[in-house]
Design a protein around this motif. Structure first.
Motif, PDB file in Angstrom:
ATOM      1  N   PHE A 355      -4.192  66.359  15.756  1.00 10.92           N
ATOM      2  CA  PHE A 355      -4.664  66.688  17.100  1.00 10.92           C
ATOM      3  C   PHE A 355      -5.193  65.467  17.836  1.00 10.92           C
ATOM      4  CE2 PHE A 355      -4.162  70.931  15.699  1.00 10.92           C
ATOM      5  CZ  PHE A 355      -4.148  71.735  16.821  1.00 10.92           C
ATOM      6  N   ASN A 356      -5.930  64.608  17.151  1.00 13.77           N
ATOM      7  CA  ASN A 356      -6.529  63.473  17.842  1.00 13.77           C
ATOM      8  C   ASN A 356      -5.574  62.310  18.013  1.00 13.77           C
ATOM      9  OD1 ASN A 356      -9.600  63.927  18.368  1.00 13.77           O
ATOM     10  ND2 ASN A 356      -9.187  64.842  16.371  1.00 13.77           N
ATOM     11  N   SER A 357      -4.618  62.155  17.112  1.00 12.51           N
ATOM     12  CA  SER A 357      -3.629  61.098  17.319  1.00 12.51           C
ATOM     13  C   SER A 357      -2.689  61.436  18.469  1.00 12.51           C
ATOM     14  CB  SER A 357      -2.816  60.870  16.035  1.00 12.51           C
ATOM     15  OG  SER A 357      -2.056  62.034  15.701  1.00 12.51           O
ATOM     16  N   LEU A 358      -2.534  62.724  18.778  1.00 12.71           N
ATOM     17  CA  LEU A 358      -1.663  63.155  19.870  1.00 12.71           C
ATOM     18  C   LEU A 358      -2.440  63.479  21.142  1.00 12.71           C
ATOM     19  CD1 LEU A 358       0.786  65.515  17.941  1.00 12.71           C
ATOM     20  CD2 LEU A 358       1.235  63.187  18.742  1.00 12.71           C
ATOM     21  N   GLN A 359      -3.680  63.030  21.245  1.00 16.53           N
ATOM     22  CA  GLN A 359      -4.484  63.355  22.417  1.00 16.53           C
ATOM     23  C   GLN A 359      -3.848  62.834  23.701  1.00 16.53           C
ATOM     24  OE1 GLN A 359      -8.509  61.939  22.273  1.00 16.53           O
ATOM     25  NE2 GLN A 359      -9.150  63.162  24.022  1.00 16.53           N
ATOM     26  N   GLY A 360      -3.221  61.663  23.650  1.00 15.28           N
ATOM     27  CA  GLY A 360      -2.556  61.122  24.828  1.00 15.28           C
ATOM     28  C   GLY A 360      -1.405  61.995  25.287  1.00 15.28           C
ATOM     29  N   VAL A 361      -0.708  62.641  24.341  1.00 13.27           N
ATOM     30  CA  VAL A 361       0.396  63.534  24.699  1.00 13.27           C
ATOM     31  C   VAL A 361      -0.135  64.755  25.438  1.00 13.27           C
ATOM     32  CG1 VAL A 361       2.294  64.927  23.799  1.00 13.27           C
ATOM     33  CG2 VAL A 361       1.730  62.755  22.710  1.00 13.27           C
ATOM     34  N   PHE A 362      -1.226  65.337  24.924  1.00 15.83           N
ATOM     35  CA  PHE A 362      -1.795  66.512  25.581  1.00 15.83           C
ATOM     36  C   PHE A 362      -2.391  66.163  26.948  1.00 15.83           C
ATOM     37  CE2 PHE A 362      -2.116  67.622  21.004  1.00 15.83           C
ATOM     38  CZ  PHE A 362      -1.252  68.707  21.027  1.00 15.83           C
ATOM     39  N   MET A 363      -2.941  64.967  27.071  1.00 13.03           N
ATOM     40  CA  MET A 363      -3.437  64.526  28.372  1.00 13.03           C
ATOM     41  C   MET A 363      -2.286  64.381  29.368  1.00 13.03           C
ATOM     42  SD  MET A 363      -6.751  64.202  28.449  1.00 13.03           S
ATOM     43  CE  MET A 363      -7.036  63.012  29.761  1.00 13.03           C
TER      44      MET A 363
END
Length: 396
Positions: A355-363
């Motif tokens: 979840f945190n490594s993909l935070q930029g994707v969700f943003m």
């Protein structure tokens, strides 16, 4: 994961006044453990030498055997002995490699999509300069720096020899810590701005509002990182990873130097800042949920006469409200709160890492959603100019 000494027990074996090492028959020590202890390793205290500023626990010359009731340490020398355990969880070498691959791939994707998000926010801000978009831009920039700093600190160290690149690694460690603090700070400022919108509503005019937020958002991390850098905090950080046979292999990154004795103090302060930010933003998200629920309750009172219309719109509204709350949770950095799961199970570590490594994707998905919403509202205002003011308020 942080290891502790089993039962706070350290045994000291000594024979005469001279050091005893390279024994043909290893000496055996028995440490009783609780049923909950799943893993542990026998270590001895390696005293400081000219190449190290302080002593450290080491497994050299010691083998570990675990039974149902005891840890058996077989060592070929005499010294201070103990068993380091992590009663909560053990991450083996295979899981560590998998988690590393997930982190690197996710971080690279986040950096790429965060860069794309900046273009979206710049485009939206040119059409409709709003404070919320300015804050989103700053947070996305900090997040981009964080992932670029992590990737640089992770891969650059493999290009350097052990005795080279000290100043480069210190610089990368400084940049990584600074970008991490900047991300946390802008996440906290997102929660603060949300507080003004929800509690103060229209009475939120502040002279040079974005400028003051920028001074806090970038100035505070810079001040802290400069102080830490002047104290010599940054450098090579070494993490020892154990395989199934309790053999250790080092993994390094440019972060806070393992040789800096007060490194844990800086780490705990950084962690405390994260916990306070997540706690505050969680409260803000709960306020959002309450406000939405209250508004929907008022709308249901007006629509009670038309039951069919209310029932048909119920699931549509529930879906929109759910996605809004989910998107806000990413903007407010609530997935960082999943760090508490890393002390429970290996699955918790995987969830936190993904979840945190993909935070930029969700943003990036949040930025796309804002762009679509803005385009829809602009089209509505063109068709009906009287709704433009209402739509602007809704967008904010």
């Amino acid at each position: 994961m942080q290891e502790t000494v089993l039962g706070d027990l350290v045994l000291f074996l000594k024979a005469g006044t001279q050091p005893v090492s390279n024994l043909t028959e290893p000496v055996q020590l028995f440490f009783k453990h609780d049923i909950g202890e799943k893993s542990g390793r026998c270590v001895f205290w390696k005293e400081s030498d000219p190449m190290h500023e302080a002593g450290k626990w080491s497994t050299e010359g010691c083998e570990t055997t675990k039974t149902d009731e005891e840890f058996i340490c077989s060592c070929n020398h005499l010294s201070f002995f103990a068993v380091l355990v992590n009663p909560n969880l053990k991450v083996d070498e295979s899981s560590a490699k998998t988690l590393s691959y997930i982190t690197y791939v996710g971080s690279a994707l986040s950096a790429f999509f965060a860069f794309g998000s900046l273009f979206i926010y710049v485009h939206l801000h040119r059409r409709r300069p709003e404070k919320a978009l300015g804050i989103h831009m700053q947070l996305t920039g900090a997040l981009l720096c964080l992932h670029l700093g992590f990737l640089s600190s992770s891969f650059w160290i493999y290009l350097l020899k052990e005795e080279q690149g000290g100043w480069v690694c210190r610089g990368l460690g400084f940049f990584l810590h600074w970008s991490l603090l900047a991300t946390f700070t802008w996440i906290a400022l997102e929660g603060f701005h949300l507080y003004l919108l929800l509690i103060r509503v229209f009475n939120i005019y502040v002279s040079r509002y974005l400028l003051k937020l920028s001074i806090v958002g970038w100035g505070f991390p810079t001040l802290v990182a400069v102080i830490c850098g002047s104290l010599g905090v940054y450098g090579r950080y070494t993490l020892e990873i154990r395989d199934s046979n309790n053999n250790t292999s080092p993994s390094q990154i440019c972060w806070m130097s393992s040789e800096f004795q007060q490194r844990h103090v800086v780490s705990y302060i950084t962690l405390a800042f994260l916990c306070l930010t997540v706690l505050y933003n969680t409260c803000m998200l709960l306020v959002v949920v309450f406000k939405v629920w209250k508004i929907r309750g008022g709308q249901r009172d007006y629509e009670c006469s038309d039951w069919k219309k209310t029932n048909s719109n119920k699931w549509s509204r529930l879906w929109k409200d759910g996605t809004t709350v989910l998107g806000l949770s990413w903007v407010l950095g609530l997935p960082w709160g999943l760090a508490s799961l890393t002390y429970a199970t290996l699955s918790g570590i995987y969830i936190f890492t993904i979840f945190n490594s993909l935070q930029g994707v969700f943003m990036f998905l949040w930025a796309v959603a804002l762009s679509c919403k803005s385009r829809s509202e602009m089209n509505s205002s063109v068709r009906d100019p009287s709704t433009q003011k209402i739509m602007t308020t809704s967008f904010n």
